[in-house]
Design a protein around this motif. Structure first.
Motif, mmCIF file in Angstrom:
data_model
loop_
_atom_site.group_PDB
_atom_site.id
_atom_site.type_symbol
_atom_site.label_atom_id
_atom_site.label_comp_id
_atom_site.label_asym_id
_atom_site.label_seq_id
_atom_site.Cartn_x
_atom_site.Cartn_y
_atom_site.Cartn_z
ATOM 1 N N LYS A 217 -18.942 29.097 -23.710
ATOM 2 C CA LYS A 217 -19.148 28.134 -24.803
ATOM 3 C C LYS A 217 -20.160 27.098 -24.319
ATOM 4 O O LYS A 217 -19.801 26.110 -23.682
ATOM 5 C CB LYS A 217 -17.833 27.438 -25.190
ATOM 6 N N GLY A 218 -21.433 27.373 -24.569
ATOM 7 C CA GLY A 218 -22.467 26.478 -24.059
ATOM 8 C C GLY A 218 -22.516 26.576 -22.541
ATOM 9 O O GLY A 218 -22.682 27.644 -21.973
ATOM 10 N N GLY A 219 -22.319 25.456 -21.893
ATOM 11 C CA GLY A 219 -22.343 25.430 -20.428
ATOM 12 C C GLY A 219 -20.956 25.496 -19.826
ATOM 13 O O GLY A 219 -20.767 25.123 -18.661
ATOM 14 N N ASP A 237 -10.712 25.435 -19.082
ATOM 15 C CA ASP A 237 -11.985 25.003 -19.673
ATOM 16 C C ASP A 237 -12.782 24.333 -18.563
ATOM 17 O O ASP A 237 -12.582 23.167 -18.253
ATOM 18 C CB ASP A 237 -11.707 24.037 -20.829
ATOM 19 N N ILE A 238 -13.686 25.098 -17.938
ATOM 20 C CA ILE A 238 -14.398 24.598 -16.761
ATOM 21 C C ILE A 238 -15.906 24.751 -16.950
ATOM 22 O O ILE A 238 -16.370 25.628 -17.680
ATOM 23 C CB ILE A 238 -13.973 25.366 -15.487
ATOM 24 N N PRO A 239 -16.688 23.900 -16.287
ATOM 25 C CA PRO A 239 -18.145 24.038 -16.353
ATOM 26 C C PRO A 239 -18.604 25.262 -15.565
ATOM 27 O O PRO A 239 -17.958 25.663 -14.602
ATOM 28 C CB PRO A 239 -18.652 22.739 -15.709
ATOM 29 N N VAL A 240 -19.706 25.858 -15.989
ATOM 30 C CA VAL A 240 -20.259 27.019 -15.295
ATOM 31 C C VAL A 240 -21.128 26.539 -14.144
ATOM 32 O O VAL A 240 -22.108 25.817 -14.347
ATOM 33 C CB VAL A 240 -21.091 27.898 -16.257
ATOM 34 N N HIS A 241 -20.769 26.926 -12.939
ATOM 35 C CA HIS A 241 -21.520 26.540 -11.743
ATOM 36 C C HIS A 241 -22.914 27.175 -11.783
ATOM 37 O O HIS A 241 -23.067 28.308 -12.246
ATOM 38 C CB HIS A 241 -20.757 27.009 -10.496
ATOM 39 N N PRO A 242 -23.940 26.465 -11.298
ATOM 40 C CA PRO A 242 -25.303 27.012 -11.313
ATOM 41 C C PRO A 242 -25.429 28.380 -10.636
ATOM 42 O O PRO A 242 -26.162 29.249 -11.112
ATOM 43 C CB PRO A 242 -26.116 25.956 -10.559
ATOM 44 N N VAL A 247 -26.012 34.554 -11.773
ATOM 45 C CA VAL A 247 -25.492 35.925 -11.780
ATOM 46 C C VAL A 247 -25.241 36.405 -13.203
ATOM 47 O O VAL A 247 -25.617 37.522 -13.575
ATOM 48 C CB VAL A 247 -24.192 36.010 -10.948
ATOM 49 N N ILE A 248 -24.611 35.564 -14.020
ATOM 50 C CA ILE A 248 -24.283 35.950 -15.394
ATOM 51 C C ILE A 248 -25.534 36.229 -16.215
ATOM 52 O O ILE A 248 -25.576 37.169 -17.010
ATOM 53 C CB ILE A 248 -23.427 34.856 -16.071
#
Length: 362
Positions: A217-219, A237-242, A247-248
């Motif tokens: 969901k967004g970032g 509900d966590i932020p996506v690590h750079p 990788v994603i």
């Protein structure tokens, strides 16, 4: 991953045990039993026929199940609200141990079971404390059910204690081990993707195999923990690590799940666990396993100064108890560093004050 053999022995599943030895199990409609012997040998065939007979005579609701026996108690427990309300994955885990008990002791009368008999059942597992404790837990549940339905008046397992096990549980991946894994399994491989996902999300195997583009969901990455689904339904509900984003972003957008198989099917938790064992062995990391990545993520958060509640928001734990186990070592090191800094500051302050005191004396 377990492979279904579709030949002359329907219901047989092949798998590798912890010693990497191939074994076989017969499963059908909840009935499960080990099949000993080399595949296709006379011993194997004889045990297979015995398993078929056992299935037919012990099938739930079968009149051949003798009342008052461990077999009958297991059948009754499988119908109980306590068992029916369990998650399917938990039912499979419970059935696996209960069916082992039925295989060897199903004919025994429950009312005759005393404390010394339970201890005797546990003796073969003394060299494996976790397996012994698991069997004791299953016996307690079964015999509690026996009391509930009026077959017995007391539970003979109540005074039997669990064995001590390794309090630290699964090995936590160290930074050099992570580096070694990523050197061996390059970016773009399923192994690299799987470890990155678990390392930067604190996901358990049962959750990470279900993650896909629908969870972004967004970032941020959002999902509900399978272990708590239907109970407290914990939302992560966590932020996506750079590093995870890198990788994603390389994965095809038409993937249903990030870790799907070559046949475009979602992986199972057990299948991922088996694959992880091979990937780690190939990288020369025999002590590392999937669950250790969950602990590694919690450890990194603790070393960065995250509070227990902040770590719980990542791991999905509803109690800080397990977080303290996961990140306790890192937390102690961080607290020691803080204490050391205060000690140095205090000593430096004392040295500054000392000349002032001498000057005031003059």
């Amino acid at each position: 991953m377990a492979r279904r053999i579709k030949r002359e022995f329907p219901g047989i599943t092949a798998y590798f045990d912890r010693h990497r030895k191939r074994r076989y199990r017969f499963r059908k409609k909840g009935f499960s039993t080990e099949i000993h012997g080399e595949y296709g040998s006379s011993e194997f065939r004889q045990n297979y026929e015995r398993a078929l007979s056992g299935f037919q005579s012990q099938e739930i609701g079968s009149p051949a199940t003798k009342r008052g026996t461990v077999n009958a108690l297991a059948v009754s427990y499988y119908k109980s609200p306590e068992f029916v309300s369990l998650k399917d994955s938990t039912k499979l885990t419970y059935r696996r141990e209960i069916e082992r008990l039925r295989e060897d002791h199903g004919h025994r009368l429950v009312i005759q079971m005393k404390r010394q008999h339970v201890i005797k059942l546990l003796e073969p597992l003394t060299d494996r404390p976790s397996a012994r404790n698991n069997r004791l837990r299953m016996l307690k549940m079964l015999l509690n059910h026996s009391v509930d339905i009026g077959w017995t008046t007391a539970n003979p397992t109540s005074a039997i204690k669990k064995m001590r096990t390794n309090a630290h549980g699964f090995h936590t991946w160290a930074e050099d081990e992570l580096q070694k894994f990523f050197v061996h399994h390059k970016a773009g491989s399923v192994a690299h993707t799987a470890v990155t996902l678990m390392l930067y999300t604190a996901c358990a195997r049962s959750d990470v195999v279900k993650l896909g583009w629908q969870n972004l969901k967004g970032g941020r990455l959002q999902y509900r923990r399978q272990k708590t689904e239907g109970v407290s339904s914990v939302l992560i509900d966590i932020p996506v690590h750079p590093e995870l984003r890198k990788v994603i972003d390389q994965l095809p957008t038409d993937k249903l799940t990030f870790l799907e198989t070559r046949g475009r099917r979602s992986r199972t938790a057990n299948g991922l666990g088996t694959a992880m064992r091979k990937w780690c062995d190939d990288a020369g990391l025999p002590n590392c396993a999937a669950h250790g990545l969950r602990k590694a993520c919690a450890t990194r958060l603790a070393e960065a100064g995250a509070t227990e509640r902040e770590i719980m928001a990542w791991t999905g734990h509803t109690s800080p108890t397990m977080v303290q186990v996961y990140a306790g070592k890192a937390r102690r090191g961080l607290l020691a560093d803080h204490g050391f800094e205060k000690l140095i500051q205090n000593e430096q302050g004392s040295k500054i004050d000392e000349p002032n005191k001498k000057g005031s004396t003059k």
